[in-house]
Design a protein around this motif. Structure first.
Motif, PDB file in Angstrom:
ATOM      1  N   LEU A 237    -102.754 -34.915 -64.227  1.00 12.44           N
ATOM      2  CA  LEU A 237    -102.789 -34.247 -65.528  1.00 12.44           C
ATOM      3  C   LEU A 237    -102.269 -32.819 -65.415  1.00 12.44           C
ATOM      4  CD1 LEU A 237    -103.734 -34.324 -68.526  1.00 12.44           C
ATOM      5  CD2 LEU A 237    -105.913 -33.394 -67.726  1.00 12.44           C
ATOM      6  N   ALA A 238    -101.268 -32.501 -66.221  1.00 10.55           N
ATOM      7  CA  ALA A 238    -100.750 -31.134 -66.327  1.00 10.55           C
ATOM      8  C   ALA A 238    -100.810 -30.719 -67.794  1.00 10.55           C
ATOM      9  CB  ALA A 238     -99.313 -31.049 -65.818  1.00 10.55           C
ATOM     10  N   VAL A 239    -101.113 -29.462 -68.030  1.00 13.35           N
ATOM     11  CA  VAL A 239    -101.250 -28.965 -69.401  1.00 13.35           C
ATOM     12  C   VAL A 239    -100.336 -27.759 -69.586  1.00 13.35           C
ATOM     13  CG1 VAL A 239    -102.824 -28.031 -71.128  1.00 13.35           C
ATOM     14  CG2 VAL A 239    -103.642 -29.763 -69.513  1.00 13.35           C
ATOM     15  N   VAL A 240     -99.548 -27.783 -70.642  1.00 10.76           N
ATOM     16  CA  VAL A 240     -98.610 -26.701 -70.943  1.00 10.76           C
ATOM     17  C   VAL A 240     -98.811 -26.253 -72.391  1.00 10.76           C
ATOM     18  CG1 VAL A 240     -96.190 -26.021 -71.125  1.00 10.76           C
ATOM     19  CG2 VAL A 240     -96.916 -27.566 -69.286  1.00 10.76           C
ATOM     20  N   VAL A 241     -99.026 -24.964 -72.599  1.00 14.00           N
ATOM     21  CA  VAL A 241     -99.157 -24.423 -73.952  1.00 14.00           C
ATOM     22  C   VAL A 241     -97.759 -24.207 -74.519  1.00 14.00           C
ATOM     23  CG1 VAL A 241     -99.986 -22.493 -75.356  1.00 14.00           C
ATOM     24  CG2 VAL A 241    -101.361 -23.341 -73.442  1.00 14.00           C
ATOM     25  N   ASP A 242     -97.475 -24.865 -75.622  1.00 11.54           N
ATOM     26  CA  ASP A 242     -96.167 -24.760 -76.269  1.00 11.54           C
ATOM     27  C   ASP A 242     -96.030 -23.437 -77.006  1.00 11.54           C
ATOM     28  OD1 ASP A 242     -93.636 -25.565 -77.102  1.00 11.54           O
ATOM     29  OD2 ASP A 242     -94.416 -26.460 -78.940  1.00 11.54           O
ATOM     30  N   GLU A 243     -97.045 -23.103 -77.812  1.00  5.55           N
ATOM     31  CA  GLU A 243     -97.006 -21.823 -78.523  1.00  5.55           C
ATOM     32  C   GLU A 243     -98.386 -21.466 -79.069  1.00  5.55           C
ATOM     33  OE1 GLU A 243     -94.431 -21.877 -81.869  1.00  5.55           O
ATOM     34  OE2 GLU A 243     -95.415 -23.564 -82.854  1.00  5.55           O
ATOM     35  N   ILE A 244     -98.581 -20.180 -79.263  1.00  2.57           N
ATOM     36  CA  ILE A 244     -99.763 -19.649 -79.927  1.00  2.57           C
ATOM     37  C   ILE A 244     -99.260 -18.703 -81.010  1.00  2.57           C
ATOM     38  CG2 ILE A 244    -101.904 -18.331 -79.687  1.00  2.57           C
ATOM     39  CD1 ILE A 244    -101.983 -19.100 -76.753  1.00  2.57           C
ATOM     40  N   VAL A 245     -99.400 -19.102 -82.266  1.00  3.18           N
ATOM     41  CA  VAL A 245     -98.872 -18.300 -83.369  1.00  3.18           C
ATOM     42  C   VAL A 245     -99.940 -18.124 -84.439  1.00  3.18           C
ATOM     43  CG1 VAL A 245     -96.476 -18.972 -82.979  1.00  3.18           C
ATOM     44  CG2 VAL A 245     -97.907 -20.340 -84.490  1.00  3.18           C
ATOM     45  N   GLU A 246     -99.913 -16.970 -85.088  1.00  2.00           N
ATOM     46  CA  GLU A 246    -100.848 -16.698 -86.178  1.00  2.00           C
ATOM     47  C   GLU A 246    -100.347 -17.353 -87.460  1.00  2.00           C
ATOM     48  OE1 GLU A 246    -102.439 -12.859 -88.740  1.00  2.00           O
ATOM     49  OE2 GLU A 246    -102.052 -12.612 -86.580  1.00  2.00           O
ATOM     50  N   ARG A 247    -101.207 -18.110 -88.100  1.00  2.00           N
ATOM     51  CA  ARG A 247    -100.820 -18.768 -89.343  1.00  2.00           C
ATOM     52  C   ARG A 247    -100.688 -17.720 -90.446  1.00  2.00           C
ATOM     53  NH1 ARG A 247    -103.938 -24.131 -91.236  1.00  2.00           N
ATOM     54  NH2 ARG A 247    -103.168 -24.707 -89.136  1.00  2.00           N
ATOM     55  N   GLU A 248     -99.553 -17.735 -91.103  1.00  2.16           N
ATOM     56  CA  GLU A 248     -99.259 -16.722 -92.119  1.00  2.16           C
ATOM     57  C   GLU A 248    -100.290 -16.767 -93.255  1.00  2.16           C
ATOM     58  OE1 GLU A 248     -95.501 -15.320 -94.959  1.00  2.16           O
ATOM     59  OE2 GLU A 248     -95.267 -16.927 -93.485  1.00  2.16           O
ATOM     60  N   GLY A 249    -100.817 -15.597 -93.587  1.00  2.00           N
ATOM     61  CA  GLY A 249    -101.753 -15.492 -94.699  1.00  2.00           C
ATOM     62  C   GLY A 249    -103.137 -16.026 -94.426  1.00  2.00           C
ATOM     63  N   SER A 250    -103.461 -16.314 -93.163  1.00  2.00           N
ATOM     64  CA  SER A 250    -104.753 -16.946 -92.861  1.00  2.00           C
ATOM     65  C   SER A 250    -105.897 -15.947 -92.745  1.00  2.00           C
ATOM     66  CB  SER A 250    -104.649 -17.745 -91.557  1.00  2.00           C
ATOM     67  OG  SER A 250    -104.341 -16.881 -90.465  1.00  2.00           O
ATOM     68  N   GLN A 274    -102.618 -43.874 -68.169  1.00  2.35           N
ATOM     69  CA  GLN A 274    -103.340 -42.602 -68.151  1.00  2.35           C
ATOM     70  C   GLN A 274    -103.320 -41.945 -69.533  1.00  2.35           C
ATOM     71  OE1 GLN A 274    -101.078 -40.717 -65.079  1.00  2.35           O
ATOM     72  NE2 GLN A 274    -102.401 -41.473 -63.435  1.00  2.35           N
ATOM     73  N   LYS A 275    -102.216 -42.116 -70.233  1.00  2.20           N
ATOM     74  CA  LYS A 275    -102.137 -41.595 -71.600  1.00  2.20           C
ATOM     75  C   LYS A 275    -103.217 -42.230 -72.467  1.00  2.20           C
ATOM     76  CE  LYS A 275     -98.946 -41.104 -75.524  1.00  2.20           C
ATOM     77  NZ  LYS A 275     -97.548 -41.316 -75.994  1.00  2.20           N
ATOM     78  N   ALA A 276    -103.414 -43.534 -72.297  1.00  4.75           N
ATOM     79  CA  ALA A 276    -104.438 -44.236 -73.065  1.00  4.75           C
ATOM     80  C   ALA A 276    -105.840 -43.705 -72.738  1.00  4.75           C
ATOM     81  CB  ALA A 276    -104.361 -45.728 -72.789  1.00  4.75           C
ATOM     82  N   ILE A 277    -106.066 -43.337 -71.479  1.00  9.05           N
ATOM     83  CA  ILE A 277    -107.363 -42.794 -71.076  1.00  9.05           C
ATOM     84  C   ILE A 277    -107.628 -41.476 -71.795  1.00  9.05           C
ATOM     85  CG2 ILE A 277    -108.669 -41.799 -69.148  1.00  9.05           C
ATOM     86  CD1 ILE A 277    -107.238 -43.781 -67.316  1.00  9.05           C
ATOM     87  N   VAL A 278    -106.627 -40.596 -71.799  1.00 10.90           N
ATOM     88  CA  VAL A 278    -106.794 -39.275 -72.404  1.00 10.90           C
ATOM     89  C   VAL A 278    -107.010 -39.383 -73.910  1.00 10.90           C
ATOM     90  CG1 VAL A 278    -105.715 -37.030 -72.822  1.00 10.90           C
ATOM     91  CG2 VAL A 278    -105.433 -38.155 -70.608  1.00 10.90           C
TER      92      VAL A 278
END
Length: 329
Positions: A237-250, A274-278
Protein backbone atom coordinates in the motif's frame (compact mmCIF):
# COMPACT_ATOMS: atom_id res chain seq x y z
CA UNK A 1 35.38 -2.07 26.24
CA UNK A 2 33.73 -0.98 29.46
CA UNK A 3 32.86 -3.60 32.03
CA UNK A 4 29.08 -3.12 31.80
CA UNK A 5 26.46 -0.79 30.33
CA UNK A 6 26.31 2.38 32.38
CA UNK A 7 23.23 3.40 34.32
CA UNK A 8 21.13 5.69 32.09
CA UNK A 9 21.21 8.59 34.53
CA UNK A 10 25.02 8.46 34.65
CA UNK A 11 25.63 8.51 30.91
CA UNK A 12 26.95 11.86 29.75
CA UNK A 13 29.89 11.81 27.36
CA UNK A 14 29.89 15.55 26.66
CA UNK A 15 31.34 17.62 29.50
CA UNK A 16 29.81 21.00 28.68
CA UNK A 17 28.22 21.88 31.99
CA UNK A 18 24.82 23.51 31.71
CA UNK A 19 25.20 24.41 28.02
CA UNK A 20 22.12 24.00 25.84
CA UNK A 21 22.35 20.87 23.71
CA UNK A 22 20.85 20.13 20.33
CA UNK A 23 21.15 17.36 17.79
CA UNK A 24 19.69 14.28 16.13
CA UNK A 25 18.86 10.79 17.37
CA UNK A 26 17.93 7.96 15.03
CA UNK A 27 15.58 5.16 16.07
CA UNK A 28 16.35 1.84 14.37
CA UNK A 29 15.16 -1.72 14.77
CA UNK A 30 13.29 -4.55 13.13
CA UNK A 31 9.87 -3.74 11.67
CA UNK A 32 7.11 -3.44 14.26
CA UNK A 33 9.25 -3.12 17.41
CA UNK A 34 7.58 0.10 18.57
CA UNK A 35 9.77 2.83 17.00
CA UNK A 36 6.89 5.01 15.83
CA UNK A 37 5.00 4.60 19.10
CA UNK A 38 8.14 5.53 21.02
CA UNK A 39 8.69 8.58 18.81
CA UNK A 40 5.19 9.79 19.61
CA UNK A 41 5.69 9.16 23.33
CA UNK A 42 8.97 11.08 23.43
CA UNK A 43 7.54 14.04 21.53
CA UNK A 44 4.22 13.96 23.40
CA UNK A 45 2.18 14.23 20.19
CA UNK A 46 1.37 11.98 17.26
CA UNK A 47 3.98 12.65 14.58
CA UNK A 48 4.61 9.09 13.34
CA UNK A 49 1.88 6.69 12.30
CA UNK A 50 1.32 3.58 14.35
CA UNK A 51 0.07 0.20 13.21
CA UNK A 52 0.13 -3.39 14.40
CA UNK A 53 1.43 -4.35 10.97
CA UNK A 54 5.15 -4.40 10.07
CA UNK A 55 6.74 -2.00 7.59
CA UNK A 56 4.35 0.84 8.40
CA UNK A 57 6.90 3.66 8.30
CA UNK A 58 8.04 4.60 4.80
CA UNK A 59 9.62 7.97 5.50
CA UNK A 60 12.06 9.33 8.08
CA UNK A 61 9.67 11.17 10.40
CA UNK A 62 11.34 13.83 12.47
CA UNK A 63 9.81 14.45 15.87
CA UNK A 64 11.16 17.35 17.91
CA UNK A 65 11.49 17.24 21.69
CA UNK A 66 11.73 20.71 23.23
CA UNK A 67 13.29 21.21 26.66
CA UNK A 68 14.70 24.25 28.43
CA UNK A 69 18.17 22.70 28.31
CA UNK A 70 18.01 20.87 24.97
CA UNK A 71 16.32 20.21 21.66
CA UNK A 72 16.30 16.57 20.57
CA UNK A 73 15.33 15.82 16.98
CA UNK A 74 14.14 12.22 16.58
CA UNK A 75 14.44 10.46 13.27
CA UNK A 76 12.09 7.48 12.94
CA UNK A 77 13.20 5.18 10.13
CA UNK A 78 11.66 2.25 8.27
CA UNK A 79 12.45 -1.09 9.90
CA UNK A 80 15.92 -2.27 8.91
CA UNK A 81 15.64 -5.74 7.39
CA UNK A 82 17.07 -8.06 4.77
CA UNK A 83 15.48 -6.64 1.61
CA UNK A 84 13.46 -8.83 -0.76
CA UNK A 85 12.26 -6.14 -3.17
CA UNK A 86 13.62 -2.95 -4.72
CA UNK A 87 11.47 -1.02 -2.27
CA UNK A 88 13.11 -2.92 0.61
CA UNK A 89 16.56 -2.07 -0.73
CA UNK A 90 15.66 1.62 -0.96
CA UNK A 91 14.19 1.67 2.54
CA UNK A 92 17.37 0.08 3.91
CA UNK A 93 19.49 2.62 2.04
CA UNK A 94 17.38 5.35 3.63
CA UNK A 95 18.20 3.98 7.08
CA UNK A 96 21.94 3.68 6.32
CA UNK A 97 22.08 7.25 5.02
CA UNK A 98 20.34 8.49 8.16
CA UNK A 99 22.71 6.64 10.50
CA UNK A 100 25.67 8.57 9.14
CA UNK A 101 24.11 11.94 9.95
CA UNK A 102 23.01 11.63 13.59
CA UNK A 103 24.62 12.18 17.00
CA UNK A 104 23.24 9.06 18.69
CA UNK A 105 21.41 5.90 17.63
CA UNK A 106 18.61 4.23 19.62
CA UNK A 107 18.43 0.52 18.75
CA UNK A 108 14.97 -0.77 19.68
CA UNK A 109 14.57 -4.39 20.82
CA UNK A 110 11.13 -5.43 22.14
CA UNK A 111 11.04 -7.05 25.58
CA UNK A 112 8.31 -9.50 24.59
CA UNK A 113 10.34 -11.12 21.80
CA UNK A 114 13.60 -13.05 22.02
CA UNK A 115 16.58 -11.66 20.16
CA UNK A 116 16.52 -13.20 16.71
CA UNK A 117 18.32 -13.15 13.36
CA UNK A 118 16.83 -9.77 12.45
CA UNK A 119 18.21 -8.15 15.61
CA UNK A 120 21.62 -9.73 15.03
CA UNK A 121 21.63 -8.49 11.44
CA UNK A 122 20.92 -4.91 12.58
CA UNK A 123 23.52 -5.12 15.35
CA UNK A 124 26.10 -6.22 12.76
CA UNK A 125 25.18 -3.19 10.64
CA UNK A 126 25.56 -0.88 13.64
CA UNK A 127 28.87 -2.34 14.86
CA UNK A 128 31.10 -0.43 12.37
CA UNK A 129 29.51 2.85 13.52
CA UNK A 130 30.56 2.20 17.12
CA UNK A 131 34.33 2.35 16.60
CA UNK A 132 36.93 4.79 15.39
CA UNK A 133 37.48 8.49 15.99
CA UNK A 134 33.99 9.41 14.81
CA UNK A 135 32.16 6.60 16.57
CA UNK A 136 28.42 7.06 16.97
CA UNK A 137 27.05 6.03 20.39
CA UNK A 138 24.35 3.37 20.25
CA UNK A 139 21.80 3.12 23.06
CA UNK A 140 19.93 -0.20 23.32
CA UNK A 141 16.27 0.59 24.02
CA UNK A 142 14.20 -2.33 25.29
CA UNK A 143 10.69 -1.40 24.15
CA UNK A 144 7.34 -2.82 25.28
CA UNK A 145 8.71 -3.50 28.77
CA UNK A 146 5.19 -3.39 30.20
CA UNK A 147 4.36 -6.65 28.40
CA UNK A 148 6.69 -8.86 30.48
CA UNK A 149 7.30 -9.52 34.18
CA UNK A 150 10.46 -8.40 35.98
CA UNK A 151 12.17 -11.78 35.72
CA UNK A 152 11.75 -12.02 31.98
CA UNK A 153 12.76 -8.37 31.56
CA UNK A 154 15.99 -8.99 33.48
CA UNK A 155 16.78 -11.98 31.27
CA UNK A 156 16.13 -9.91 28.15
CA UNK A 157 18.38 -7.08 29.36
CA UNK A 158 21.22 -9.56 29.84
CA UNK A 159 20.61 -11.00 26.36
CA UNK A 160 20.73 -7.48 24.89
CA UNK A 161 24.04 -6.85 26.66
CA UNK A 162 25.42 -10.15 25.33
CA UNK A 163 24.37 -9.19 21.78
CA UNK A 164 26.81 -6.27 21.82
CA UNK A 165 29.56 -8.32 23.44
CA UNK A 166 29.22 -10.98 20.73
CA UNK A 167 30.36 -8.27 18.30
CA UNK A 168 33.11 -7.03 20.64
CA UNK A 169 31.15 -3.86 21.33
CA UNK A 170 29.30 -2.21 24.23
CA UNK A 171 26.07 -0.26 24.11
CA UNK A 172 26.39 3.26 25.48
CA UNK A 173 23.43 2.39 27.72
CA UNK A 174 20.61 -0.13 27.97
CA UNK A 175 17.26 1.48 28.78
CA UNK A 176 13.99 -0.45 29.21
CA UNK A 177 10.94 1.66 28.36
CA UNK A 178 7.22 1.45 27.78
CA UNK A 179 5.77 4.01 25.40
CA UNK A 180 2.26 2.89 26.34
CA UNK A 181 2.43 3.77 30.04
CA UNK A 182 5.36 6.20 29.96
CA UNK A 183 7.77 3.99 31.91
CA UNK A 184 11.27 5.53 31.67
CA UNK A 185 10.41 7.64 28.62
CA UNK A 186 11.81 10.75 30.32
CA UNK A 187 14.88 8.78 31.42
CA UNK A 188 15.49 7.73 27.82
CA UNK A 189 15.25 11.37 26.75
CA UNK A 190 17.92 12.24 29.33
CA UNK A 191 20.20 9.51 27.98
CA UNK A 192 19.83 10.63 24.36
CA UNK A 193 20.25 14.32 25.23
CA UNK A 194 23.47 13.50 27.11
CA UNK A 195 25.02 12.44 23.80
CA UNK A 196 24.18 15.68 21.97
CA UNK A 197 26.74 18.44 21.44
CA UNK A 198 26.27 21.89 22.85
CA UNK A 199 24.37 24.13 20.47
CA UNK A 200 21.33 26.36 19.94
CA UNK A 201 17.84 25.14 19.09
CA UNK A 202 17.58 23.86 15.52
CA UNK A 203 13.83 24.43 15.12
CA UNK A 204 11.40 27.07 16.44
CA UNK A 205 9.76 26.37 19.78
CA UNK A 206 6.45 24.55 19.51
CA UNK A 207 7.31 22.92 16.19
CA UNK A 208 6.94 19.14 16.55
CA UNK A 209 8.00 17.90 13.12
CA UNK A 210 9.50 19.23 9.90
CA UNK A 211 7.52 16.86 7.69
CA UNK A 212 5.48 18.63 4.97
CA UNK A 213 1.71 18.67 5.51
CA UNK A 214 1.10 16.50 2.44
CA UNK A 215 3.41 13.77 3.78
CA UNK A 216 1.69 13.82 7.17
CA UNK A 217 -1.74 13.66 5.53
CA UNK A 218 -0.65 10.69 3.42
CA UNK A 219 0.68 8.92 6.51
CA UNK A 220 -2.59 9.43 8.40
CA UNK A 221 -4.56 7.95 5.50
CA UNK A 222 -2.14 5.03 5.28
CA UNK A 223 -2.46 4.33 8.99
CA UNK A 224 -6.25 4.25 8.75
CA UNK A 225 -6.12 1.99 5.69
CA UNK A 226 -3.83 -0.52 7.46
CA UNK A 227 -6.08 -1.13 10.43
CA UNK A 228 -7.72 -4.56 10.44
CA UNK A 229 -6.49 -5.79 7.06
CA UNK A 230 -4.62 -8.87 5.92
CA UNK A 231 -0.93 -9.28 6.52
CA UNK A 232 0.22 -8.75 2.94
CA UNK A 233 -1.41 -5.37 2.43
CA UNK A 234 1.02 -3.13 4.40
CA UNK A 235 3.87 -4.05 2.06
CA UNK A 236 1.74 -3.24 -0.98
CA UNK A 237 0.00 0.00 0.00
CA UNK A 238 1.29 3.43 -1.04
CA UNK A 239 -0.55 6.69 -0.46
CA UNK A 240 -0.06 9.88 -2.47
CA UNK A 241 -1.82 13.20 -1.80
CA UNK A 242 -2.96 14.64 -5.12
CA UNK A 243 -3.90 18.08 -3.83
CA UNK A 244 -5.06 20.08 -0.84
CA UNK A 245 -7.12 23.10 -1.88
CA UNK A 246 -9.46 25.47 -0.07
CA UNK A 247 -13.00 25.29 -1.36
CA UNK A 248 -13.99 28.70 -2.68
CA UNK A 249 -16.46 30.54 -0.46
CA UNK A 250 -16.48 27.82 2.20
CA UNK A 251 -15.19 29.90 5.09
CA UNK A 252 -16.67 32.92 6.85
CA UNK A 253 -14.31 34.57 9.32
CA UNK A 254 -17.00 36.98 10.52
CA UNK A 255 -19.21 34.07 11.58
CA UNK A 256 -16.29 32.04 12.95
CA UNK A 257 -16.65 29.37 10.28
CA UNK A 258 -13.30 27.95 9.16
CA UNK A 259 -12.72 27.18 5.49
CA UNK A 260 -13.30 23.71 4.06
CA UNK A 261 -10.29 22.01 2.48
CA UNK A 262 -10.74 19.52 -0.35
CA UNK A 263 -8.11 16.82 0.19
CA UNK A 264 -7.76 14.39 -2.70
CA UNK A 265 -5.75 11.25 -2.03
CA UNK A 266 -4.83 8.21 -4.13
CA UNK A 267 -4.18 4.82 -2.52
CA UNK A 268 -2.08 2.48 -4.67
CA UNK A 269 -2.04 -1.31 -4.33
CA UNK A 270 -0.42 -3.99 -6.48
CA UNK A 271 -3.35 -6.26 -7.31
CA UNK A 272 -7.08 -6.10 -7.93
CA UNK A 273 -7.66 -8.40 -4.95
CA UNK A 274 -5.93 -5.88 -2.69
CA UNK A 275 -8.04 -3.09 -4.13
CA UNK A 276 -11.14 -5.04 -3.13
CA UNK A 277 -9.78 -5.37 0.43
CA UNK A 278 -9.24 -1.62 0.78
CA UNK A 279 -12.63 -0.69 -0.68
CA UNK A 280 -14.64 -3.37 1.13
CA UNK A 281 -18.14 -4.59 0.35
CA UNK A 282 -20.13 -1.77 -1.20
CA UNK A 283 -17.33 0.67 -0.35
CA UNK A 284 -17.88 0.20 3.41
CA UNK A 285 -14.24 -0.22 4.29
CA UNK A 286 -13.08 2.81 2.30
CA UNK A 287 -15.73 4.95 3.98
CA UNK A 288 -14.44 3.79 7.37
CA UNK A 289 -10.88 4.62 6.32
CA UNK A 290 -12.03 8.10 5.29
CA UNK A 291 -13.87 8.73 8.54
CA UNK A 292 -10.94 7.65 10.69
CA UNK A 293 -8.33 9.50 8.66
CA UNK A 294 -10.34 12.71 8.40
CA UNK A 295 -10.39 13.16 12.17
CA UNK A 296 -6.59 13.16 12.35
CA UNK A 297 -6.22 15.32 9.24
CA UNK A 298 -8.59 17.97 10.59
CA UNK A 299 -6.59 18.09 13.81
CA UNK A 300 -3.36 18.36 11.84
CA UNK A 301 -4.56 21.10 9.48
CA UNK A 302 -6.72 22.92 12.02
CA UNK A 303 -9.81 23.20 9.82
CA UNK A 304 -12.67 21.25 8.23
CA UNK A 305 -11.75 18.67 5.59
CA UNK A 306 -13.57 16.92 2.78
CA UNK A 307 -11.50 13.79 2.13
CA UNK A 308 -11.78 12.29 -1.34
CA UNK A 309 -10.14 8.84 -1.54
CA UNK A 310 -9.45 6.83 -4.69
CA UNK A 311 -7.95 3.32 -4.83
CA UNK A 312 -5.83 2.44 -7.85
CA UNK A 313 -3.81 -0.59 -8.97
CA UNK A 314 -0.12 -0.08 -9.81
CA UNK A 315 0.95 -3.63 -10.61
CA UNK A 316 4.08 -4.80 -8.74
CA UNK A 317 5.06 -1.22 -7.91
CA UNK A 318 7.49 -2.35 -5.19
CA UNK A 319 9.74 -3.89 -7.88
CA UNK A 320 9.34 -1.25 -10.60
CA UNK A 321 11.91 1.61 -10.46
CA UNK A 322 9.73 3.98 -12.49
CA UNK A 323 6.66 3.41 -10.33
CA UNK A 324 8.70 3.67 -7.14
CA UNK A 325 9.93 7.08 -8.26
CA UNK A 326 6.41 8.18 -9.17
CA UNK A 327 5.17 7.14 -5.73
CA UNK A 328 7.92 9.05 -3.94
CA UNK A 329 10.44 6.32 -3.11
Amino acid sequence: MTSAPQHPSLVGPHDEGDAHRSGFACLVGRPNVGKSTLTNALVGEKVAIMSARPQTTRHTIRGIVHRDDAQLVLVDTPGLHRPRTLLGERLNALVQDTLGEVDVVAFCLPADQKIGPGDRYIASQLAPLMEGRRAVPVVAVVTKSDLVDRGRLAEHLMAVDELARSLDRDWSAIVPVSARDGYQVDELTDVLVAHLPAGPALYPGGELTDEPEQVMVAELVREAALEGVRDELPHSLAVVVDEIVEREGSGDAAKGRPPLLDVRVNLFVERDSQKAIVIGKGGSRLREVGTNAREGIEKLLGTRVYLDLHVKVAKDWQRDPKQLQRLGF
